[in-house]
Design a protein around this motif. Structure first.
Motif, PDB file in Angstrom:
ATOM      1  N   ASP A   1       0.763  -1.295  -0.062  1.00 64.96           N
ATOM      2  CA  ASP A   1       0.227  -0.104   0.033  1.00 64.96           C
ATOM      3  C   ASP A   1       0.853   1.359   0.140  1.00 64.96           C
ATOM      4  OD1 ASP A   1      -2.526  -1.286  -0.408  1.00 64.96           O
ATOM      5  OD2 ASP A   1      -2.707  -1.456   1.652  1.00 64.96           O
ATOM      6  N   PRO A   2       1.916   1.155   0.841  1.00 62.97           N
ATOM      7  CA  PRO A   2       2.672   2.452   0.593  1.00 62.97           C
ATOM      8  C   PRO A   2       3.428   2.959  -0.754  1.00 62.97           C
ATOM      9  CG  PRO A   2       3.265   1.295   2.617  1.00 62.97           C
ATOM     10  CD  PRO A   2       2.529   0.573   1.875  1.00 62.97           C
ATOM     11  N   GLU A   3       3.399   1.788  -1.491  1.00 67.64           N
ATOM     12  CA  GLU A   3       4.091   2.144  -2.809  1.00 67.64           C
ATOM     13  C   GLU A   3       2.958   2.354  -3.840  1.00 67.64           C
ATOM     14  OE1 GLU A   3       7.251   1.683  -3.616  1.00 67.64           O
ATOM     15  OE2 GLU A   3       7.701   1.976  -1.656  1.00 67.64           O
ATOM     16  N   MET A   4       1.729   2.336  -3.504  1.00 65.59           N
ATOM     17  CA  MET A   4       0.647   2.864  -4.359  1.00 65.59           C
ATOM     18  C   MET A   4       0.302   3.989  -4.614  1.00 65.59           C
ATOM     19  SD  MET A   4      -3.174   1.073  -4.679  1.00 65.59           S
ATOM     20  CE  MET A   4      -4.244   2.412  -3.858  1.00 65.59           C
ATOM     21  N   LYS A   5       0.750   4.813  -5.637  1.00 63.54           N
ATOM     22  CA  LYS A   5       0.887   6.083  -5.553  1.00 63.54           C
ATOM     23  C   LYS A   5       0.323   6.669  -7.251  1.00 63.54           C
ATOM     24  CE  LYS A   5       4.847   6.663  -2.824  1.00 63.54           C
ATOM     25  NZ  LYS A   5       6.270   6.629  -2.915  1.00 63.54           N
ATOM     26  N   LEU A   6      -0.701   7.594  -6.976  1.00 68.38           N
ATOM     27  CA  LEU A   6      -1.008   8.298  -8.460  1.00 68.38           C
ATOM     28  C   LEU A   6      -0.835   9.540  -8.033  1.00 68.38           C
ATOM     29  CD1 LEU A   6      -2.308   7.322 -10.895  1.00 68.38           C
ATOM     30  CD2 LEU A   6      -4.847   7.603  -9.823  1.00 68.38           C
ATOM     31  N   THR A   7       0.293   9.933  -8.857  1.00 70.03           N
ATOM     32  CA  THR A   7       0.633  11.551  -8.868  1.00 70.03           C
ATOM     33  C   THR A   7      -0.435  12.413  -9.802  1.00 70.03           C
ATOM     34  OG1 THR A   7       2.685  10.654  -8.828  1.00 70.03           O
ATOM     35  CG2 THR A   7       2.643  12.988  -9.264  1.00 70.03           C
ATOM     36  N   HIS A   8      -0.874  11.745 -10.910  1.00 74.58           N
ATOM     37  CA  HIS A   8      -1.831  12.459 -11.756  1.00 74.58           C
ATOM     38  C   HIS A   8      -2.720  11.326 -12.294  1.00 74.58           C
ATOM     39  CE1 HIS A   8       0.885  15.885 -12.171  1.00 74.58           C
ATOM     40  NE2 HIS A   8       1.843  15.374 -12.274  1.00 74.58           N
ATOM     41  N   GLY A   9      -4.088  11.980 -12.048  1.00 71.29           N
ATOM     42  CA  GLY A   9      -5.284  10.950 -12.623  1.00 71.29           C
ATOM     43  C   GLY A   9      -6.011  10.610 -11.438  1.00 71.29           C
TER      44      GLY A   9
END
Length: 187
Positions: free
Chosen positions: A56-64
Motif C-alpha cells: 500500500d505505501p507503494e501505491m501512488k497516483l501523482t496525476h489522474g
C-alpha cells in the motif's frame, strides 16, 4: 383499432418494450473511461505459483484518478485489473506487489504524458508487457511469470487471450466515443 375476440372487445395498444437490462460493471467502467481525455486499463496476469500482495505505501497516483484501484491481492493464475483516468490528460503513478518468501517488489510505473511504462521484478521472475500507452485509451497487460516454472505454452496461451481482449476493449472504447459524438450532434 378494435377487434372482437372470444372473450370480448380488445384494443390494440403500442407494444411496450421491456426495460433494458442494467449496464454491467464493465459497461459502466468503459463509459466512465471514455469520458476522460486519457485513460489506462491495466491487467496484471499472475501465472506464478504464489499470490501477489499489494504494498500500500507503494501505491501512488501523482496525476489522474483511480477508477478501479489495484486489487489488494492477485492469486496464482488469476488477473488483477486496474483503471486510471484523467480529464487533463496526465496519468502518472506507481503500483507494487510482493510475494511471500521472495525478496523484492514487482513494481509497475507508468507515465502517460511521456508514454512510458516500466516493470521490474525480483530475480528469477519476468514481466512481459503487451500493449503500449500511445492511444487516448490504452489497454496494457502484464504477464508475471517465474522463469524456471512457467512454460512457454502457458505464456503463449495468455498472450493469445490478451490479444483478443485488447482488441475488444479498444473497439468498445471507439464505439462509446462514436455514440457520444452522435448524441452530441443530435442535441
Amino acid at each position: 383499432m378494435n377487434r372482437k375476440g372470444t372473450l370480448g372487445v380488445f384494443t390494440r395498444k403500442d407494444e411496450v418494450k421491456p426495460p433494458a437490462p442494467p449496464p454491467t460493471e464493465e459497461e459502466i467502467l468503459r463509459k466512465q473511461l471514455s469520458k476522460a481525455s486519457r485513460s489506462f486499463r491495466f491487467e496484471y496476469n499472475n501465472i506464478t505459483p504464489k499470490t501477489l500482495t499489494r504494498v500500500d505505501p507503494e501505491m501512488k497516483l501523482t496525476h489522474g484518478i483511480w477508477v478501479r484501484e489495484p486489487p489488494p491481492e492477485i492469486p496464482s493464475n488469476c488477473a488483477g485489473r486496474v483503471a486510471v483516468a484523467s480529464k487533463k490528460g496526465l496519468i502518472e503513478g506507481h503500483i507494487a506487489y510482493t510475494m511471500e518468501g521472495i525478496e523484492g517488489h514487482f513494481a509497475f510505473t507508468f507515465n502517460a504524458d511521456h508514454k512510458k511504462m516500466a516493470a521490474t521484478c525480483p530475480e528469477g521472475f519476468e514481466i512481459t508487457q503487451e500493449g503500449t500507452p500511445t492511444n487516448k485509451h490504452a489497454v496494457i497487460v502484464f504477464i508475471i511469470s517465474q522463469k524456471s516454472v512457467t512454460s512457454t505454452k502457458k505464456i503463449d496461451a495468455v498472450r493469445r487471450s490478451i490479444s483478443i481482449q485488447m482488441t475488444e476493449e479498444l473497439s468498445a472504447f471507439a464505439e462509446f466515443e462514436k455514440q457520444e459524438k452522435e448524441l452530441a450532434v443530435k442535441k
